[in-house]
Write an enzyme that holds these catalytic residues in place. Structure first.
Site, PDB file in Angstrom:
ATOM      1  CD1 TRP A 156      -3.480  -1.293   0.670  1.00  0.00           C
ATOM      2  CD2 TRP A 156      -1.769  -2.581   2.323  1.00  0.00           C
ATOM      3  NE1 TRP A 156      -3.422  -2.599   0.950  1.00  0.00           N
ATOM      4  CE2 TRP A 156      -2.731  -3.065   1.243  1.00  0.00           C
ATOM      5  CE3 TRP A 156      -0.641  -2.753   2.983  1.00  0.00           C
ATOM      6  CZ2 TRP A 156      -3.026  -4.092   2.371  1.00  0.00           C
ATOM      7  CZ3 TRP A 156      -1.186  -4.116   3.644  1.00  0.00           C
ATOM      8  CH2 TRP A 156      -2.328  -5.231   3.239  1.00  0.00           C
ATOM      9  CG  HIS A 178      -6.655  -0.940   3.809  1.00  0.00           C
ATOM     10  ND1 HIS A 178      -5.763  -2.505   3.851  1.00  0.00           N
ATOM     11  CD2 HIS A 178      -6.385  -0.362   4.789  1.00  0.00           C
ATOM     12  CE1 HIS A 178      -5.376  -2.181   4.500  1.00  0.00           C
ATOM     13  NE2 HIS A 178      -5.330  -1.065   5.997  1.00  0.00           N
ATOM     14  NE  ARG A 204      -4.551   0.547  -1.497  1.00  0.00           N
ATOM     15  CZ  ARG A 204      -5.085  -0.815  -1.816  1.00  0.00           C
ATOM     16  NH1 ARG A 204      -4.365  -1.258  -2.651  1.00  0.00           N
ATOM     17  NH2 ARG A 204      -6.045  -0.645  -1.173  1.00  0.00           N
ATOM     18  CD  GLN A 218     -10.265  -1.171  -0.369  1.00  0.00           C
ATOM     19  OE1 GLN A 218     -10.187  -1.113   0.533  1.00  0.00           O
ATOM     20  NE2 GLN A 218      -8.998  -1.079  -1.263  1.00  0.00           N
ATOM     21  CB  VAL A 261      -7.005 -12.546   6.040  1.00  0.00           C
ATOM     22  CG1 VAL A 261      -8.261 -11.614   6.672  1.00  0.00           C
ATOM     23  CG2 VAL A 261      -6.441 -12.448   4.635  1.00  0.00           C
ATOM     24  CB  ALA A 303     -11.699  -9.452   7.045  1.00  0.00           C
TER      25      ALA A 303
HETATM   26  C1  FA5 Z   1      -6.507  -4.976   0.587  1.00  0.00           C
HETATM   27  O1  FA5 Z   1      -6.995  -3.307   0.339  1.00  0.00           O
HETATM   28  C2  FA5 Z   1      -7.127  -5.383   2.116  1.00  0.00           C
HETATM   29  N1  FA5 Z   1      -7.567  -4.243   2.881  1.00  0.00           N
HETATM   30  C3  FA5 Z   1      -8.392  -6.237   1.436  1.00  0.00           C
HETATM   31  C4  FA5 Z   1      -8.640  -6.979   2.323  1.00  0.00           C
HETATM   32  C5  FA5 Z   1      -9.687  -7.034   3.604  1.00  0.00           C
HETATM   33  C6  FA5 Z   1      -7.969  -8.511   2.055  1.00  0.00           C
HETATM   34  C7  FA5 Z   1     -10.008  -7.863   4.222  1.00  0.00           C
HETATM   35  C8  FA5 Z   1      -8.836  -9.356   3.085  1.00  0.00           C
HETATM   36  C9  FA5 Z   1      -9.265  -9.170   3.843  1.00  0.00           C
HETATM   37  P1  FA5 Z   1      -6.179  -4.658  -1.667  1.00  0.00           P
HETATM   38  O2  FA5 Z   1      -5.133  -3.981  -2.228  1.00  0.00           O
HETATM   39  O3  FA5 Z   1      -6.361  -6.091  -3.016  1.00  0.00           O
HETATM   40  O4  FA5 Z   1      -6.068  -5.063  -0.657  1.00  0.00           O
HETATM   41  O5  FA5 Z   1      -7.263  -4.185  -1.997  1.00  0.00           O
HETATM   42  C10 FA5 Z   1      -8.551  -4.540  -2.218  1.00  0.00           C
HETATM   43  C11 FA5 Z   1      -9.343  -4.643  -3.788  1.00  0.00           C
HETATM   44  O6  FA5 Z   1      -9.052  -2.952  -3.950  1.00  0.00           O
HETATM   45  C12 FA5 Z   1      -8.866  -4.892  -5.007  1.00  0.00           C
HETATM   46  O7  FA5 Z   1      -8.979  -6.366  -5.019  1.00  0.00           O
HETATM   47  C13 FA5 Z   1      -9.428  -4.020  -6.026  1.00  0.00           C
HETATM   48  O8  FA5 Z   1     -10.436  -4.387  -6.064  1.00  0.00           O
HETATM   49  C14 FA5 Z   1     -10.145  -3.008  -5.721  1.00  0.00           C
HETATM   50  N2  FA5 Z   1      -8.336  -1.951  -5.716  1.00  0.00           N
HETATM   51  C15 FA5 Z   1      -6.786  -1.976  -5.283  1.00  0.00           C
HETATM   52  N3  FA5 Z   1      -6.175  -1.031  -6.021  1.00  0.00           N
HETATM   53  C16 FA5 Z   1      -6.563   0.287  -6.428  1.00  0.00           C
HETATM   54  C17 FA5 Z   1      -6.797   1.325  -6.989  1.00  0.00           C
HETATM   55  N4  FA5 Z   1      -5.900   1.829  -7.702  1.00  0.00           N
HETATM   56  N5  FA5 Z   1      -7.526   1.693  -8.274  1.00  0.00           N
HETATM   57  C18 FA5 Z   1      -9.316   0.877  -7.742  1.00  0.00           C
HETATM   58  N6  FA5 Z   1      -9.304  -0.005  -6.929  1.00  0.00           N
HETATM   59  C19 FA5 Z   1      -8.368  -0.309  -6.931  1.00  0.00           C
END
Ligand code: FA5
Length: 335
Positions: A156, A178, A204, A218, A261, A303
């Site tokens: 992140w 997030h 981000r 999200q 997780v 989660a």
């Molecule tokens: C997370 O942010 C974790 N907090 C998710 C999580 C929650 C995992 C609870 C386990 C338990 P990640 O960085 O992969 O994970 O982002 C989650 C989702 O946000 C991605 O699958 C995607 O759909 C969306 N996402 C991530 N980055 C971006 C971005 N830059 N622009 C748009 N959507 C995004």
């Protein structure tokens, strides 16, 4: 007299306009040759007895016709006024047609979808809540089993907020990367069983492209109880996807890694021939339970955190995430 009365009343009733009504008045009550006027005039040729008998009758008829004519005249006048009011009230005013069209506002597609998501989870007994966009390092990372030197922090890219005097990680501020910090905030103040969903804006520090934004949304989900398993997660998430897309869509689960997780997984949906990552998920890590003073032996939970724009891209077939924030009304007006 009876015949005359019936005839006059029918004519009055049938009169369609004031001119016709005036003619009827002249015909019966006209000073020179009106039928009723003539009858009154001819009374003088009758015997006293006949005068006494017919006089009141003719006078009564005269009064009745006058009254009926008056009422009818008023009706016709009102009818005429009504006609001028007989307009189409749904039609825009002349001024507006000429000068500008009134356009009514509507919700942004992401707001519409967020509302839909909330409804679906509420129907499965989840509570909906929101959290702060400015977070502390503690909630965004430490309590989620991501200590300062943990390599996973690189997952992140973070916008840090200058906080020179901050000593503890609770004082060091950032724009949340997030929605997961709300897992901690909620568990700190609630005991299981619990099931929540948290939609919200996240940030981000990364390059944008067709599927990545700097600022996006999200929706976080958390369910904790005594006997929660991945099977519960599968049911909830598949019900959710079916309700949002209204049909079976092609999606896949794959093992993945998130420090908070264990085991972790990700869900992707087939979109325009490619797999698009939709959400991360997994079973809540024991260290997370420890951070909120739950005994990890007592509870289990799942989660998940999904991207709202990604969901909208698939649902509405939108090829580029940046369109949502372009401010281009040719885009938003389609919703
Ligand atoms: C997370 O942010 C974790 N907090 C998710 C999580 C929650 C995992 C609870 C386990 C338990 P990640 O960085 O992969 O994970 O982002 C989650 C989702 O946000 C991605 O699958 C995607 O759909 C969306 N996402 C991530 N980055 C971006 C971005 N830059 N622009 C748009 N959507 C995004």
């Amino acid at each position: 007299m009876k015949e005359i009365e019936a005839e006059a009343l029918t004519e009055i009733t049938n009169a369609k306009e004031e001119l016709a009504l005036e003619k009827i008045r002249v015909k019966y009550l006209g000073r020179k040759e009106g039928i009723v006027t003539e009858a009154l005039r001819s009374l003088k040729n009758l015997s006293l007895e006949e005068k006494k008998r017919q006089g009141p009758q003719i006078n009564a008829l005269k009064a009745k016709l006058e009254k009926t004519l008056e009422i009818k005249k008023r009706d016709l006048e009102e009818g005429k006024n009504k006609k001028t009011l007989d307009i189409d009230i749904t039609r825009p005013g002349e001024k507006i047609i000429k000068e500008r069209k009134i356009t009514t506002g509507h919700l942004h597609p992401l707001t519409v979808l967020e509302n839909e998501i909330k409804d679906v989870f509420r129907s499965m007994n989840f509570s909906v809540l929101e959290g702060p966009e400015i977070e502390s390092e503690f909630y965004n990372f430490d309590a989620l089993n991501v200590p300062p030197d943990h390599p996973a922090r690189e997952m992140w890219d973070t916008f840090w907020i200058k906080s020179e005097n901050a000593k503890t990680s609770k004082e060091k501020l950032l724009l949340r990367t997030h929605t997961s910090p709300m897992q901690i905030r909620y568990m700190e103040s609630h005991e299981p069983p619990l099931q929540i969903v948290v939609p919200g804006r996240v940030f981000r520090f990364e390059a944008t492209d067709q599927t990545h934004e700097v600022n996006f949304y999200q929706y976080e989900g958390l369910m904790v109880g005594k006997n929660i398993s991945l099977a519960n997660f599968k049911y909830v998430i598949e019900t959710f996807l079916k309700r949002i897309f209204g049909k079976d869509i092609e999606f896949r689960y794959r093992p993945s890694y998130f420090p908070f997780v264990e085991p972790g997984l990700e869900i992707a949906i087939k979109f325009r021939g490619k797999w698009l990552e939709m959400m991360g998920a997994g079973m809540v890590h024991p260290n997370v339970f420890k951070a909120v003073h739950y005994n990890p032996r007592d509870y289990r939970g799942f989660a998940f955190g999904g991207g709202l724009e990604r969901l909208a891209m698939v649902k509405y077939n939108i090829p580029d995430i940046r369109l949502f924030y372009s401010g281009d009304t040719r885009f938003t007006n389609q919703f």
